[in-house]
Design a protein around this motif. Structure first.
Motif, PDB file in Angstrom:
ATOM      1  N   LYS A  52      34.401  22.932  44.691  1.00  0.00           N
ATOM      2  CA  LYS A  52      34.135  24.173  43.905  1.00  0.00           C
ATOM      3  C   LYS A  52      34.893  25.340  45.094  1.00  0.00           C
ATOM      4  CE  LYS A  52      30.044  23.021  41.522  1.00  0.00           C
ATOM      5  NZ  LYS A  52      28.563  22.888  41.567  1.00  0.00           N
ATOM      6  N   PHE A  53      35.443  26.340  44.337  1.00  0.00           N
ATOM      7  CA  PHE A  53      35.907  27.349  45.070  1.00  0.00           C
ATOM      8  C   PHE A  53      35.844  28.690  44.175  1.00  0.00           C
ATOM      9  CE2 PHE A  53      39.358  24.987  43.054  1.00  0.00           C
ATOM     10  CZ  PHE A  53      40.301  25.822  42.878  1.00  0.00           C
ATOM     11  N   GLU A  54      36.234  29.792  44.782  1.00  0.00           N
ATOM     12  CA  GLU A  54      36.331  31.042  43.977  1.00  0.00           C
ATOM     13  C   GLU A  54      37.828  31.707  44.203  1.00  0.00           C
ATOM     14  OE1 GLU A  54      33.768  35.151  43.296  1.00  0.00           O
ATOM     15  OE2 GLU A  54      32.535  33.337  44.317  1.00  0.00           O
ATOM     16  N   VAL A  55      38.363  32.276  43.066  1.00  0.00           N
ATOM     17  CA  VAL A  55      39.522  33.019  43.293  1.00  0.00           C
ATOM     18  C   VAL A  55      39.243  34.158  42.400  1.00  0.00           C
ATOM     19  CG1 VAL A  55      41.911  33.201  43.063  1.00  0.00           C
ATOM     20  CG2 VAL A  55      40.832  30.995  43.740  1.00  0.00           C
ATOM     21  N   ALA A  56      39.544  35.570  42.651  1.00  0.00           N
ATOM     22  CA  ALA A  56      39.742  36.566  42.081  1.00  0.00           C
ATOM     23  C   ALA A  56      38.356  36.808  41.295  1.00  0.00           C
ATOM     24  CB  ALA A  56      40.848  36.705  41.090  1.00  0.00           C
ATOM     25  N   GLY A  57      37.205  36.563  41.842  1.00  0.00           N
ATOM     26  CA  GLY A  57      35.957  36.309  41.237  1.00  0.00           C
ATOM     27  C   GLY A  57      35.793  35.406  40.223  1.00  0.00           C
TER      28      GLY A  57
ATOM     29  N   ASP B 281      25.699  22.630  31.631  1.00  0.00           N
ATOM     30  CA  ASP B 281      25.003  21.841  33.002  1.00  0.00           C
ATOM     31  C   ASP B 281      25.609  22.820  34.275  1.00  0.00           C
ATOM     32  OD1 ASP B 281      23.646  19.793  31.707  1.00  0.00           O
ATOM     33  OD2 ASP B 281      25.742  18.428  31.999  1.00  0.00           O
ATOM     34  N   TYR B 282      26.627  23.593  34.089  1.00  0.00           N
ATOM     35  CA  TYR B 282      27.516  24.401  35.076  1.00  0.00           C
ATOM     36  C   TYR B 282      27.349  25.584  34.618  1.00  0.00           C
ATOM     37  CZ  TYR B 282      27.953  19.479  36.921  1.00  0.00           C
ATOM     38  OH  TYR B 282      27.594  18.128  37.141  1.00  0.00           O
ATOM     39  N   PRO B 283      26.444  26.317  34.389  1.00  0.00           N
ATOM     40  CA  PRO B 283      26.574  27.815  33.738  1.00  0.00           C
ATOM     41  C   PRO B 283      27.320  28.819  34.860  1.00  0.00           C
ATOM     42  CG  PRO B 283      24.246  27.467  34.507  1.00  0.00           C
ATOM     43  CD  PRO B 283      25.161  26.099  34.839  1.00  0.00           C
ATOM     44  N   GLU B 284      27.433  28.544  36.186  1.00  0.00           N
ATOM     45  CA  GLU B 284      27.949  29.316  36.999  1.00  0.00           C
ATOM     46  C   GLU B 284      29.625  29.323  36.940  1.00  0.00           C
ATOM     47  OE1 GLU B 284      27.638  25.539  39.286  1.00  0.00           O
ATOM     48  OE2 GLU B 284      26.748  26.802  37.792  1.00  0.00           O
ATOM     49  N   ILE B 285      30.144  28.158  36.541  1.00  0.00           N
ATOM     50  CA  ILE B 285      31.369  27.774  36.704  1.00  0.00           C
ATOM     51  C   ILE B 285      32.353  28.699  35.423  1.00  0.00           C
ATOM     52  CG2 ILE B 285      33.341  26.233  36.398  1.00  0.00           C
ATOM     53  CD1 ILE B 285      31.632  26.081  38.827  1.00  0.00           C
ATOM     54  N   ASP B 286      33.347  29.195  35.698  1.00  0.00           N
ATOM     55  CA  ASP B 286      34.481  29.931  34.837  1.00  0.00           C
ATOM     56  C   ASP B 286      35.468  29.051  34.546  1.00  0.00           C
ATOM     57  OD1 ASP B 286      33.195  32.740  35.208  1.00  0.00           O
ATOM     58  OD2 ASP B 286      33.730  32.502  37.018  1.00  0.00           O
ATOM     59  N   VAL B 287      36.027  27.965  35.435  1.00  0.00           N
ATOM     60  CA  VAL B 287      37.207  27.329  35.159  1.00  0.00           C
ATOM     61  C   VAL B 287      36.855  26.075  35.580  1.00  0.00           C
ATOM     62  CG1 VAL B 287      39.765  27.263  35.452  1.00  0.00           C
ATOM     63  CG2 VAL B 287      38.458  29.471  35.790  1.00  0.00           C
TER      64      VAL B 287
ATOM     65  N   ALA C 205      48.859  28.515  37.112  1.00  0.00           N
ATOM     66  CA  ALA C 205      47.907  29.234  36.649  1.00  0.00           C
ATOM     67  C   ALA C 205      48.020  30.728  37.429  1.00  0.00           C
ATOM     68  CB  ALA C 205      46.566  28.706  36.921  1.00  0.00           C
ATOM     69  N   LYS C 206      48.252  31.942  36.805  1.00  0.00           N
ATOM     70  CA  LYS C 206      48.144  33.126  37.253  1.00  0.00           C
ATOM     71  C   LYS C 206      46.519  33.632  36.949  1.00  0.00           C
ATOM     72  CE  LYS C 206      50.393  37.523  37.347  1.00  0.00           C
ATOM     73  NZ  LYS C 206      51.542  38.731  36.719  1.00  0.00           N
ATOM     74  N   VAL C 207      45.856  33.818  38.316  1.00  0.00           N
ATOM     75  CA  VAL C 207      44.267  34.272  38.188  1.00  0.00           C
ATOM     76  C   VAL C 207      44.381  35.726  38.767  1.00  0.00           C
ATOM     77  CG1 VAL C 207      42.166  33.460  39.028  1.00  0.00           C
ATOM     78  CG2 VAL C 207      44.042  31.650  38.984  1.00  0.00           C
ATOM     79  N   GLU C 208      43.642  36.366  37.929  1.00  0.00           N
ATOM     80  CA  GLU C 208      43.497  38.070  38.114  1.00  0.00           C
ATOM     81  C   GLU C 208      42.111  38.265  37.697  1.00  0.00           C
ATOM     82  OE1 GLU C 208      46.524  39.834  35.599  1.00  0.00           O
ATOM     83  OE2 GLU C 208      47.861  39.523  37.629  1.00  0.00           O
TER      84      GLU C 208
END
Length: 242
Positions: free
Chosen positions: A114-119, A151-157, A197-200
């Motif tokens: 798990k990691f975070e990029v651009a929020g 199961d993973y409501p915090e995940i965006d991607v 993947a371009k992540v903004e």
């Protein structure tokens, strides 16, 4: 931030080298893999070492797990006796060929990251969070993907592999990405594929890249190492991969 996701390399070093070259040409900031570094292909040691040397982070695949821990099977979903025969020969070759050091490297791979990029919070795994060899395919939509969100409501991607088929879609504000297979296609298109993947902060844009490489070199090494002829024909695009 531009990122690259790749997976199911399956010991195909020439394909991996061309994919990395393309990613670097596109000036990606970070590269991740979704597992299955080894199996079927003729370059298990070279592939594991290339991933390590180029500092490509990633997760354990079911084939990596089967080889590293010397399990009786790779956890693959073989449908016919012929597929079982090919799989057994491949697993035997890979276990015999892989060095102790590279076996330990596979053992050290996490089952998820798990990691975070651009929020945006990313969740990377091979098959599913519960099983290395689960196939998350679009035909399971929407129920299985709803379950992941619940199961993973915090995940965006969510980023995963295993199926060898690339796809990307959004559902209930979440992103689901499978970058496809670098080293063992399941269609008669022999090219490697991966995802940019371009992540903004407000957007995520995915572009699949089809990459040609010297297929005949991999096919020749498959034959030279006594691996099943069917695996060489899959690499050359002559038959559909199982």
């Amino acid at each position: 931030m531009l990122m690259a996701f790749l997976g199911d390399i399956h010991a195909n070093l020439p394909a991996l080298k061309e994919v990395l070259a393309d990613a670097q040409k596109n000036k990606v900031a970070k590269i991740y893999h979704t597992g299955d570094l080894v199996g079927y292909g003729p370059y298990p040691n070279e592939t594991v070492e290339f991933i390590k040397d180029n500092k490509i982070e990633g997760v354990l695949g079911n084939y990596d797990d089967g080889v590293a821990f010397k399990k009786p099977t790779c956890g693959c979903d073989y449908k016919t006796e012929k597929e079982h025969e090919i799989g057994t020969k491949s697993l035997t070759f890979t276990v015999k060929t892989l060095t102790y050091g590279n076996q330990e490297l596979l053992k050290s791979l996490p089952q998820s990251i798990k990691f975070e990029v651009a929020g945006k919070k990313f969740f990377l795994f091979h098959g599913s969070p519960e099983r290395l060899n689960e196939y998350l395919t679009p035909d399971l939509f929407p129920a299985r993907f709803d379950k992941l969100i619940e199961d993973y409501p915090e995940i965006d991607v969510f980023v995963f592999g295993h199926t060898h088929y690339p796809f990307y879609f959004t559902h209930r504000g979440r992103h689901f990405l499978n970058p496809g297979a670098v080293g063992k296609p399941k269609t008669k298109d022999p090219r490697a594929i991966y995802a940019l993947a371009k992540v903004e902060e407000d957007t995520l844009a995915v572009n699949f890249r089809l990459i040609s490489y010297p297929y005949e070199i991999t096919a020749s090494e498959i034959r030279k190492n006594g691996l099943p002829e069917e695996l060489a024909r899959i690499i050359l695009g002559e038959v559909t991969g199982g």
